[in-house]
Design a protein around this motif. Sequence first.
Motif, PDB file in Angstrom:
ATOM      1  N   UNK A  89       0.841  -1.191   0.000  1.00 11.84           N
ATOM      2  CA  UNK A  89       0.000   0.000   0.000  1.00 11.84           C
ATOM      3  C   UNK A  89       0.880   1.246   0.000  1.00 11.84           C
ATOM      4  N   UNK A  90       0.596   2.180  -0.920  1.00  9.95           N
ATOM      5  CA  UNK A  90       1.383   3.405  -0.980  1.00  9.95           C
ATOM      6  C   UNK A  90       0.551   4.563  -1.518  1.00  9.95           C
ATOM      7  N   UNK A  91       1.061   5.758  -1.285  1.00  4.75           N
ATOM      8  CA  UNK A  91       0.378   6.979  -1.709  1.00  4.75           C
ATOM      9  C   UNK A  91       1.419   8.066  -1.928  1.00  4.75           C
ATOM     10  N   UNK A  92       1.259   8.818  -3.006  1.00 10.28           N
ATOM     11  CA  UNK A  92       2.175   9.905  -3.345  1.00 10.28           C
ATOM     12  C   UNK A  92       1.433  11.232  -3.265  1.00 10.28           C
ATOM     13  N   UNK A  93       1.988  12.181  -2.513  1.00 11.48           N
ATOM     14  CA  UNK A  93       1.413  13.520  -2.411  1.00 11.48           C
ATOM     15  C   UNK A  93       2.477  14.534  -2.816  1.00 11.48           C
ATOM     16  N   UNK A  94       2.206  15.313  -3.860  1.00 10.41           N
ATOM     17  CA  UNK A  94       3.158  16.311  -4.342  1.00 10.41           C
ATOM     18  C   UNK A  94       2.604  17.707  -4.146  1.00 10.41           C
ATOM     19  N   UNK A  95       3.444  18.603  -3.611  1.00 15.06           N
ATOM     20  CA  UNK A  95       3.089  20.020  -3.504  1.00 15.06           C
ATOM     21  C   UNK A  95       3.424  20.665  -4.843  1.00 15.06           C
ATOM     22  N   UNK A  96       2.403  20.934  -5.645  1.00 19.29           N
ATOM     23  CA  UNK A  96       2.608  21.276  -7.050  1.00 19.29           C
ATOM     24  C   UNK A  96       2.144  22.688  -7.359  1.00 19.29           C
ATOM     25  N   UNK A  97       2.916  23.359  -8.208  1.00 17.54           N
ATOM     26  CA  UNK A  97       2.524  24.646  -8.774  1.00 17.54           C
ATOM     27  C   UNK A  97       3.282  24.821 -10.082  1.00 17.54           C
ATOM     28  N   UNK A  98       3.012  25.911 -10.801  1.00 16.57           N
ATOM     29  CA  UNK A  98       3.744  26.176 -12.036  1.00 16.57           C
ATOM     30  C   UNK A  98       5.235  26.354 -11.760  1.00 16.57           C
ATOM     31  N   UNK A  99       5.547  26.941 -10.605  1.00 16.51           N
ATOM     32  CA  UNK A  99       6.948  27.175 -10.254  1.00 16.51           C
ATOM     33  C   UNK A  99       7.613  25.922  -9.698  1.00 16.51           C
ATOM     34  N   UNK A 100       6.821  25.035  -9.095  1.00 17.52           N
ATOM     35  CA  UNK A 100       7.386  23.814  -8.505  1.00 17.52           C
ATOM     36  C   UNK A 100       6.643  22.597  -9.052  1.00 17.52           C
ATOM     37  N   UNK A 101       6.941  22.181 -10.279  1.00 17.99           N
ATOM     38  CA  UNK A 101       6.254  21.038 -10.881  1.00 17.99           C
ATOM     39  C   UNK A 101       6.694  19.718 -10.244  1.00 17.99           C
ATOM     40  N   UNK A 102       5.893  18.709 -10.480  1.00 15.84           N
ATOM     41  CA  UNK A 102       6.219  17.337 -10.064  1.00 15.84           C
ATOM     42  C   UNK A 102       6.586  16.572 -11.335  1.00 15.84           C
ATOM     43  N   UNK A 103       7.853  16.183 -11.445  1.00 13.52           N
ATOM     44  CA  UNK A 103       8.347  15.460 -12.619  1.00 13.52           C
ATOM     45  C   UNK A 103       8.874  14.107 -12.156  1.00 13.52           C
ATOM     46  N   UNK A 104       8.390  13.039 -12.770  1.00 17.10           N
ATOM     47  CA  UNK A 104       8.784  11.699 -12.339  1.00 17.10           C
ATOM     48  C   UNK A 104       8.779  10.738 -13.521  1.00 17.10           C
ATOM     49  N   UNK A 105       9.510   9.648 -13.323  1.00 19.13           N
ATOM     50  CA  UNK A 105       9.473   8.519 -14.258  1.00 19.13           C
ATOM     51  C   UNK A 105       9.067   7.288 -13.472  1.00 19.13           C
ATOM     52  N   UNK A 106       8.130   6.522 -14.022  1.00 18.96           N
ATOM     53  CA  UNK A 106       7.623   5.333 -13.353  1.00 18.96           C
ATOM     54  C   UNK A 106       7.989   4.095 -14.154  1.00 18.96           C
ATOM     55  N   UNK A 107       8.462   3.094 -13.458  1.00 19.71           N
ATOM     56  CA  UNK A 107       8.728   1.792 -14.061  1.00 19.71           C
ATOM     57  C   UNK A 107       7.930   0.735 -13.313  1.00 19.71           C
ATOM     58  N   UNK A 108       7.255  -0.143 -14.048  1.00 19.96           N
ATOM     59  CA  UNK A 108       6.610  -1.318 -13.486  1.00 19.96           C
ATOM     60  C   UNK A 108       7.348  -2.550 -14.018  1.00 19.96           C
ATOM     61  N   UNK A 109       7.596  -3.515 -13.147  1.00 21.59           N
ATOM     62  CA  UNK A 109       8.218  -4.738 -13.645  1.00 21.59           C
ATOM     63  C   UNK A 109       7.824  -5.926 -12.776  1.00 21.59           C
ATOM     64  N   UNK A 110       7.937  -7.097 -13.375  1.00 21.17           N
ATOM     65  CA  UNK A 110       7.641  -8.348 -12.683  1.00 21.17           C
ATOM     66  C   UNK A 110       8.974  -8.975 -12.277  1.00 21.17           C
ATOM     67  N   UNK A 111       9.385  -8.841 -11.021  1.00 22.09           N
ATOM     68  CA  UNK A 111      10.749  -9.219 -10.616  1.00 22.09           C
ATOM     69  C   UNK A 111      11.091 -10.670 -10.869  1.00 22.09           C
ATOM     70  N   UNK A 112      10.127 -11.579 -10.712  1.00 18.36           N
ATOM     71  CA  UNK A 112      10.432 -12.993 -10.898  1.00 18.36           C
ATOM     72  C   UNK A 112      10.815 -13.311 -12.345  1.00 18.36           C
ATOM     73  N   UNK A 113      10.420 -12.429 -13.280  1.00 18.78           N
ATOM     74  CA  UNK A 113      10.730 -12.661 -14.689  1.00 18.78           C
ATOM     75  C   UNK A 113      12.205 -12.372 -15.000  1.00 18.78           C
ATOM     76  N   UNK A 114      12.915 -11.746 -14.055  1.00 15.55           N
ATOM     77  CA  UNK A 114      14.323 -11.415 -14.280  1.00 15.55           C
ATOM     78  C   UNK A 114      15.260 -12.312 -13.468  1.00 15.55           C
ATOM     79  N   UNK A 115      14.705 -13.324 -12.812  1.00 13.93           N
ATOM     80  CA  UNK A 115      15.505 -14.212 -11.975  1.00 13.93           C
ATOM     81  C   UNK A 115      16.686 -14.810 -12.747  1.00 13.93           C
ATOM     82  N   UNK A 116      16.415 -15.440 -13.871  1.00 15.33           N
ATOM     83  CA  UNK A 116      17.470 -16.099 -14.641  1.00 15.33           C
ATOM     84  C   UNK A 116      18.395 -15.089 -15.312  1.00 15.33           C
ATOM     85  N   UNK A 117      17.822 -14.017 -15.835  1.00 17.36           N
ATOM     86  CA  UNK A 117      18.618 -13.043 -16.585  1.00 17.36           C
ATOM     87  C   UNK A 117      19.671 -12.371 -15.710  1.00 17.36           C
TER      88      UNK A 117
END
Length: 318
Positions: A100-128
């Motif tokens: 469970x998680x929640x993101x709260x950003x204090x946002x305005x034109x002068x202070x934007x919220x810029x982020x990159x999100x990655x989703x992945x299935x960790x078990x799929x990288x076990x062998x690699x």
Amino acid sequence: MNFFHIKVRLFHRLPAASVFHRNFDYNRGMNYLFEPVAFHGKPLLLGSPTRTTDVFAGFYHWHPCCELLLVHEGTGSVIVGQKTYEMKPGRLFIFQPNQLHKVFASVSEETPYVRTIMFFQPHMFEQALRPFPSRHALLDRLWRSGEGESAIDLHGELSYLEHIIDRYNNRPFASNPVAEEEDMTMLLLHYLEAVAFQGSVAETAEYRPFTYSEQAMQWIEEHYAEDIGLEHIAEALHLSKFYLSRLFRRETGGSLSDYLIARRIKQACRLLHTTQYSVEHISAEVGYPNVSYFIRSFKTAMGTTPLQYRAAARKTGQ
């Protein structure tokens, strides 16, 4: 623009699973706490950096996969489990499957919220990742460990990661699925390299007294299965319920009542998926002595009834 990038942009526009750019009506309350991620047969999805200057109050939710949230710009707070972390540039947040998680950003034109999100299935990288034992162990610790840190400062590695993200999102189209999975593995390795280079995960821990909001969340974790309300939490923390409500909203950007509901509904989802308990039994198990009220709360939070959720979850395996 390559084909994979086009698919990611199309994924953004999916109405039911648009987790990168989600249309959410905050005036309607917490709708749809559980957010499935449409991987379309891939083990990893990376969005482009996203800039927000509108109100970003956030909402409690979880995914069945891992999520990495890299903050490029922005201030605010992030709740993970029962801890509150400061949002700041260069901070990487790790959300484990079903956390469970929640993101709260204090946002305005002068202070934007810029982020990159990655989703992945960790078990799929076990062998690699097995040829890279230290990075394999690091990933295992990040997504499995109950003691793992959820926030890691990578400010010194931010430019490096931004370069990697840009190259990945604009790379030539992979000629075959094997080449594409190699690209995904290398991307994940770059993230792990940044974490390892910045320092050990344990050294980034925030050793500080719990805030009132964290104390409230810890108390809820121990008592959410009971018939409790805001007044009981406030009494346990020796505060007035009005003062505690203001503190919680100031520290997290959300209400204490919403958090209590989210924690109860999350447990109800787990019981619906993993047991044969009746709805009445589960209602009582998660602190709702009135089953009709439980069903209404569940439908408001999840967009479906408990029995419909159980049927759908078992069908999809999520």
